[in-house]
Scaffold this motif. Structure first.
Motif, PDB file in Angstrom:
ATOM      1  N   GLN A 237      25.178  24.306 -40.890  1.00 20.72           N
ATOM      2  CA  GLN A 237      25.847  24.822 -42.180  1.00 20.72           C
ATOM      3  C   GLN A 237      26.881  25.715 -41.591  1.00 20.72           C
ATOM      4  N   ALA A 238      26.612  26.405 -40.570  1.00 22.54           N
ATOM      5  CA  ALA A 238      27.576  27.309 -39.907  1.00 22.54           C
ATOM      6  C   ALA A 238      28.796  26.551 -39.465  1.00 22.54           C
ATOM      7  N   ASP A 239      28.901  25.384 -39.108  1.00 19.53           N
ATOM      8  CA  ASP A 239      30.048  24.563 -38.410  1.00 19.53           C
ATOM      9  C   ASP A 239      30.253  23.387 -39.013  1.00 19.53           C
ATOM     10  N   PRO A 240      31.229  23.326 -40.105  1.00 22.96           N
ATOM     11  CA  PRO A 240      31.231  21.948 -40.705  1.00 22.96           C
ATOM     12  C   PRO A 240      31.824  20.939 -39.923  1.00 22.96           C
ATOM     13  N   ARG A 241      32.329  21.257 -38.632  1.00 20.67           N
ATOM     14  CA  ARG A 241      32.930  20.029 -37.923  1.00 20.67           C
ATOM     15  C   ARG A 241      31.506  19.247 -37.174  1.00 20.67           C
ATOM     16  N   LEU A 242      30.485  19.620 -37.326  1.00 18.91           N
ATOM     17  CA  LEU A 242      29.207  18.953 -36.671  1.00 18.91           C
ATOM     18  C   LEU A 242      28.811  17.741 -37.659  1.00 18.91           C
ATOM     19  N   GLY A 243      28.745  16.696 -36.757  1.00 15.73           N
ATOM     20  CA  GLY A 243      28.063  15.659 -37.536  1.00 15.73           C
ATOM     21  C   GLY A 243      26.944  15.110 -37.238  1.00 15.73           C
ATOM     22  N   ILE A 244      26.521  15.319 -36.007  1.00 16.70           N
ATOM     23  CA  ILE A 244      25.177  15.048 -35.506  1.00 16.70           C
ATOM     24  C   ILE A 244      24.786  16.261 -34.631  1.00 16.70           C
ATOM     25  N   LEU A 245      23.690  16.712 -34.660  1.00 21.77           N
ATOM     26  CA  LEU A 245      23.269  18.002 -33.874  1.00 21.77           C
ATOM     27  C   LEU A 245      21.887  17.627 -33.418  1.00 21.77           C
ATOM     28  N   GLN A 246      21.691  17.341 -32.100  1.00 28.11           N
ATOM     29  CA  GLN A 246      20.542  16.740 -31.365  1.00 28.11           C
ATOM     30  C   GLN A 246      19.623  17.733 -30.754  1.00 28.11           C
ATOM     31  N   GLY A 247      18.508  17.694 -30.741  1.00 27.67           N
ATOM     32  CA  GLY A 247      17.512  18.709 -30.275  1.00 27.67           C
ATOM     33  C   GLY A 247      17.097  17.931 -29.046  1.00 27.67           C
ATOM     34  N   LEU A 248      16.826  18.918 -27.916  1.00 30.71           N
ATOM     35  CA  LEU A 248      16.264  18.212 -26.718  1.00 30.71           C
ATOM     36  C   LEU A 248      14.841  17.925 -27.085  1.00 30.71           C
ATOM     37  N   ILE A 249      14.381  16.749 -26.568  1.00 32.31           N
ATOM     38  CA  ILE A 249      13.206  16.110 -26.803  1.00 32.31           C
ATOM     39  C   ILE A 249      12.351  16.111 -25.538  1.00 32.31           C
ATOM     40  N   VAL A 250      11.129  16.756 -25.708  1.00 29.23           N
ATOM     41  CA  VAL A 250      10.210  16.564 -24.597  1.00 29.23           C
ATOM     42  C   VAL A 250       8.547  15.917 -24.817  1.00 29.23           C
ATOM     43  N   GLY A 251       7.965  15.697 -24.217  1.00 25.98           N
ATOM     44  CA  GLY A 251       6.790  15.049 -24.161  1.00 25.98           C
ATOM     45  C   GLY A 251       5.787  16.046 -24.735  1.00 25.98           C
ATOM     46  N   LEU A 252       4.726  15.444 -25.774  1.00 24.27           N
ATOM     47  CA  LEU A 252       3.516  16.266 -26.136  1.00 24.27           C
ATOM     48  C   LEU A 252       2.494  16.169 -25.111  1.00 24.27           C
ATOM     49  N   PRO A 253       1.660  17.222 -24.838  1.00 24.28           N
ATOM     50  CA  PRO A 253       0.620  17.093 -23.943  1.00 24.28           C
ATOM     51  C   PRO A 253      -0.187  15.872 -24.125  1.00 24.28           C
ATOM     52  N   SER A 254      -0.794  15.306 -23.062  1.00 24.49           N
ATOM     53  CA  SER A 254      -1.115  13.775 -23.372  1.00 24.49           C
ATOM     54  C   SER A 254      -2.475  13.768 -22.163  1.00 24.49           C
ATOM     55  N   THR A 255      -3.539  13.089 -22.751  1.00 23.43           N
ATOM     56  CA  THR A 255      -4.727  12.961 -21.624  1.00 23.43           C
ATOM     57  C   THR A 255      -4.394  11.761 -20.897  1.00 23.43           C
ATOM     58  N   SER A 256      -3.315  10.764 -21.155  1.00 20.86           N
ATOM     59  CA  SER A 256      -2.939   9.651 -20.254  1.00 20.86           C
ATOM     60  C   SER A 256      -2.393  10.071 -18.874  1.00 20.86           C
ATOM     61  N   LEU A 257      -3.133   9.632 -17.778  1.00 24.39           N
ATOM     62  CA  LEU A 257      -2.528   9.776 -16.648  1.00 24.39           C
ATOM     63  C   LEU A 257      -1.044   9.416 -16.387  1.00 24.39           C
ATOM     64  N   PHE A 258      -0.965   7.874 -16.799  1.00 22.53           N
ATOM     65  CA  PHE A 258       0.501   7.608 -16.896  1.00 22.53           C
ATOM     66  C   PHE A 258       1.712   8.587 -17.516  1.00 22.53           C
ATOM     67  N   ALA A 259       1.105   9.040 -18.756  1.00 23.03           N
ATOM     68  CA  ALA A 259       1.920   9.781 -19.771  1.00 23.03           C
ATOM     69  C   ALA A 259       2.413  11.154 -18.972  1.00 23.03           C
ATOM     70  N   ARG A 260       1.313  11.664 -18.720  1.00 25.49           N
ATOM     71  CA  ARG A 260       1.336  13.131 -17.954  1.00 25.49           C
ATOM     72  C   ARG A 260       2.171  13.179 -16.876  1.00 25.49           C
ATOM     73  N   ILE A 261       2.038  12.085 -15.919  1.00 29.99           N
ATOM     74  CA  ILE A 261       3.085  12.344 -14.870  1.00 29.99           C
ATOM     75  C   ILE A 261       4.334  11.910 -15.363  1.00 29.99           C
TER      76      ILE A 261
END
Length: 609
Positions: A237-261
């Motif tokens: 809303q504050a910047d009408p020049r913005l077309g796409i604003l991407q948030g940083l994405i991180v992994g959800l805590p998991s109980t899979s060993l492969f996913a955890r590492i």
């Protein structure tokens, strides 16, 4: 809907125009600096490679090896300098996120939310229970903020399973009833998955897009807090020049060993890399396809994806839509930016190597579809660079496997390694390759170790260093396995083999021996062939070959062991691959009742965005 070619024009006051002109010159200087560093580093790396291969003359095989090495360099060099720049900003800037997105500093968090925002949840053959688990806390937070009426949730289903569709209709009808008069919810299912996810979103645009100013994009495995969504919307809303604003994405805590590492390494790799790349890419930032906010009017006008081709029987659509949409948005004059904060969104990662490979090959196919778009008119140079780098991310895989093959043959046929490789320069080149390869993770690790609060969040310096060592070995094993997978798949693409848009198995499960061997026998064969040939002829060179061959040779047990649910649950209890959310859990994540968060009692703090 026809694409319009005119650029965005915004009215500006004189001070704003001067400020924007100064900012544009600053960004240009950053990009020129990065380009010079990029080109010089590639040139120096190739020079080291030439010196390494110089003994015995420079023949045809040496030329082939040099060309293959050149293909692998852009991705590593870009990662290295993004990490270096990111590390400098992480250590020197008061707020690195503001340093790469100044508009964020203007948001206090109490601004009125006036825009109508659609929340788009794209799903295909997913179990509704897990999706509802991620949706309910977000809806509750939006309602509690007092701005629930400004949001409308659209569940956009492409499910073609009758059983799944029936469950979707039942569960989402009940969800809409529970939230009636608070937040509007619409469920829609297409019977044909035309255009994959991009087609799903544009079907929404044609039906309801004109009713909203913004759209938040979510995947089936996404989780965003209400505070995160509200913050991104306020920035838009504050910047009408913005077309796409991407948030940083991180992994959800998991109980899979492969996913955890994997998620531990992903957290480190993205931290410095994203800050560094956002600093010089500026208004040509990334879009990863979900956990982002779109400005709908320019998105609908400029970002419709064309068909790749029609063969008279079947239309071919783009799988990896996000990079193309970002490039089209920027070419229309709108900015694409990233908020480099780690508490704006989460995702679930595949629980096993085989599930990860299935998703990875879909990305591989999608990125290979970028070739025709490199010649699109009006694309910004940085956008073309991003598309080329996305292609080279996978083209580099057969180059690495080609280098493994050439090295194995050369070592097996030579009298002594000294006759084909100069040891002193070769050692320098070997160390330099490893430094570039791991630079994003090393930079983030050093930054974390220098911050007491960050060290504590990862479970303490000792645990963090152990996990860093585990992840390093894990990456050395995983990457060559994926390189062989990419190589085989890319060869298949030449013969029209495609993977398409397939569902994922998200729950923890063990990978049996027969399934692992059926999927990974090529890796096993290539790995042991290289190790056996070098061990029999030049055993002194075995440590170097193991860098590329150990992972493939151990692919089957690697896939099996990292999938064992009991081992994953044990890893969660003792802190292998621990993430900050498992040390001090944000209140919003507690509502998800994730098994990985039940292994220990931790203090609770509110999510801060």
């Amino acid at each position: 809907m026809k694409e319009k070619s005119f650029p965005l024009v915004l009215e500006q006051t004189a001070p704003q125009a001067i400020q924007n002109h100064v900012a544009d010159k600053s960004v240009l200087a950053r990009r020129v600096m990065f380009a010079l560093l990029f080109v010089v580093t590639i040139a120096v790396s190739l020079w080291l490679a030439v010196l390494t291969l110089a003994p015995g003359g420079f023949g045809l095989l040496d030329c082939v090896a040099l060309m293959l090495f050149a293909v692998t360099l852009p991705w590593m060099v870009a990662g290295f300098w993004n990490a270096v720049i990111g590390f400098v900003l992480l250590r020197s800037a008061m707020d690195p996120a503001v340093a790469v997105l100044p508009a964020e500093a203007r948001i206090r968090g109490d601004e009125a939310v006036t825009a109508s925002t659609a929340i788009l949840l794209c799903i295909r053959n997913e179990l509704p229970d897990r999706i509802l688990r991620n949706l309910e806390p977000m809806l509750a937070g939006l309602d509690a903020s007092g701005y629930g009426g400004r949001f409308h949730l659209y569940v956009l289903s492409d499910s073609d399973s009758a059983d799944v569709a029936a469950r979707e209709e039942e569960h989402f009808a009940a969800l809409a009833q529970r939230w009636r008069d608070r937040i509007e919810i619409t469920y829609r299912r297409r019977t044909v998955n035309t255009g994959y996810k991009a087609g799903n979103v544009f079907d929404f645009c044609e039906r309801w897009g004109r009713d909203h100013e913004f759209a938040v994009t979510l995947d089936a495995d996404s989780f965003m807090t209400a505070n995160a969504i509200l913050r991104l919307v306020r920035i838009m809303q504050a910047d009408p020049r913005l077309g796409i604003l991407q948030g940083l994405i991180v992994g959800l805590p998991s109980t899979s060993l492969f996913a955890r590492i994997f998620q531990f390494g992903m957290r480190l790799g993205m931290r410095s890399y994203t800050v560094g790349s956002a600093w010089w890419q500026s208004d040509c930032g990334p879009y990863w396809g979900h956990n982002a906010v779109l400005r709908l009017d320019p998105f609908m006008t400029h970002c419709r994806l064309p068909l790749l081709s029609t063969d008279g029987e079947e239309e071919r659509h783009i799988l990896s839509h996000d990079q193309i949409e970002a490039a089209l948005m920027r070419s229309a004059g709108y900015h694409v930016r990233v908020v480099a904060q780690e508490d704006l969104g989460w995702e679930e990662n595949p629980p096993t190597l085989l599930e990860f490979m299935r998703r990875d090959l879909r990305w591989c196919e999608g990125n290979m579809q970028y070739w025709p778009f490199l010649s699109l008119p009006n694309l910004r140079p940085v956008s073309r660079y991003q598309l080329v780098l996305a292609i080279l991310m996978f083209i580099g895989s057969p180059a690495w496997i080609g280098l493994l093959g050439l090295a194995t043959i050369a070592l097996a046929l030579c009298d002594t390694p000294a006759s084909i490789i100069r040891a002193d320069v070769g050692s320098v080149l070997f160390a330099w390759i490893l430094a570039m390869w791991f630079a994003p993770k090393i930079a983030s690790a050093v930054d974390i170790l220098l911050r007491p609060h960050a060290r504590h969040a990862f479970g303490g310096a000792g645990r963090f260093l152990v996990n860093f060592a585990i992840e390093t070995v894990y990456s050395l094993l995983l990457c060559p396995i994926l390189w062989i997978s990419h190589t085989i798949f890319l060869l298949g693409l030449l013969f029209n083999r495609e993977i398409g848009w397939i569902g994922q198995v998200r729950d923890d499960h063990a990978v049996p021996l027969t399934l692992a061997f059926r999927n990974l026998w090529p890796q096993t064969l290539i790995g042991w062939a290289a190790i056996g040939a070098v061990a029999a002829t030049q055993p002194a060179a075995l440590p170097y070959i193991l860098l590329l061959a150990a992972g493939p040779a151990l692919a089957v047990p690697f896939a099996m062991v990292t999938s064992w649910p009991r081992l994953g649950a044990l890893a969660a209890r003792i802190g292998v691959g621990r993430l900050p959310e498992e040390t001090t859990t944000p209140q919003d994540l507690l509502a998800l009742s994730l098994p990985a968060l039940q292994s220990a009692v931790r203090p609770v703090v509110p999510t801060s965005v």
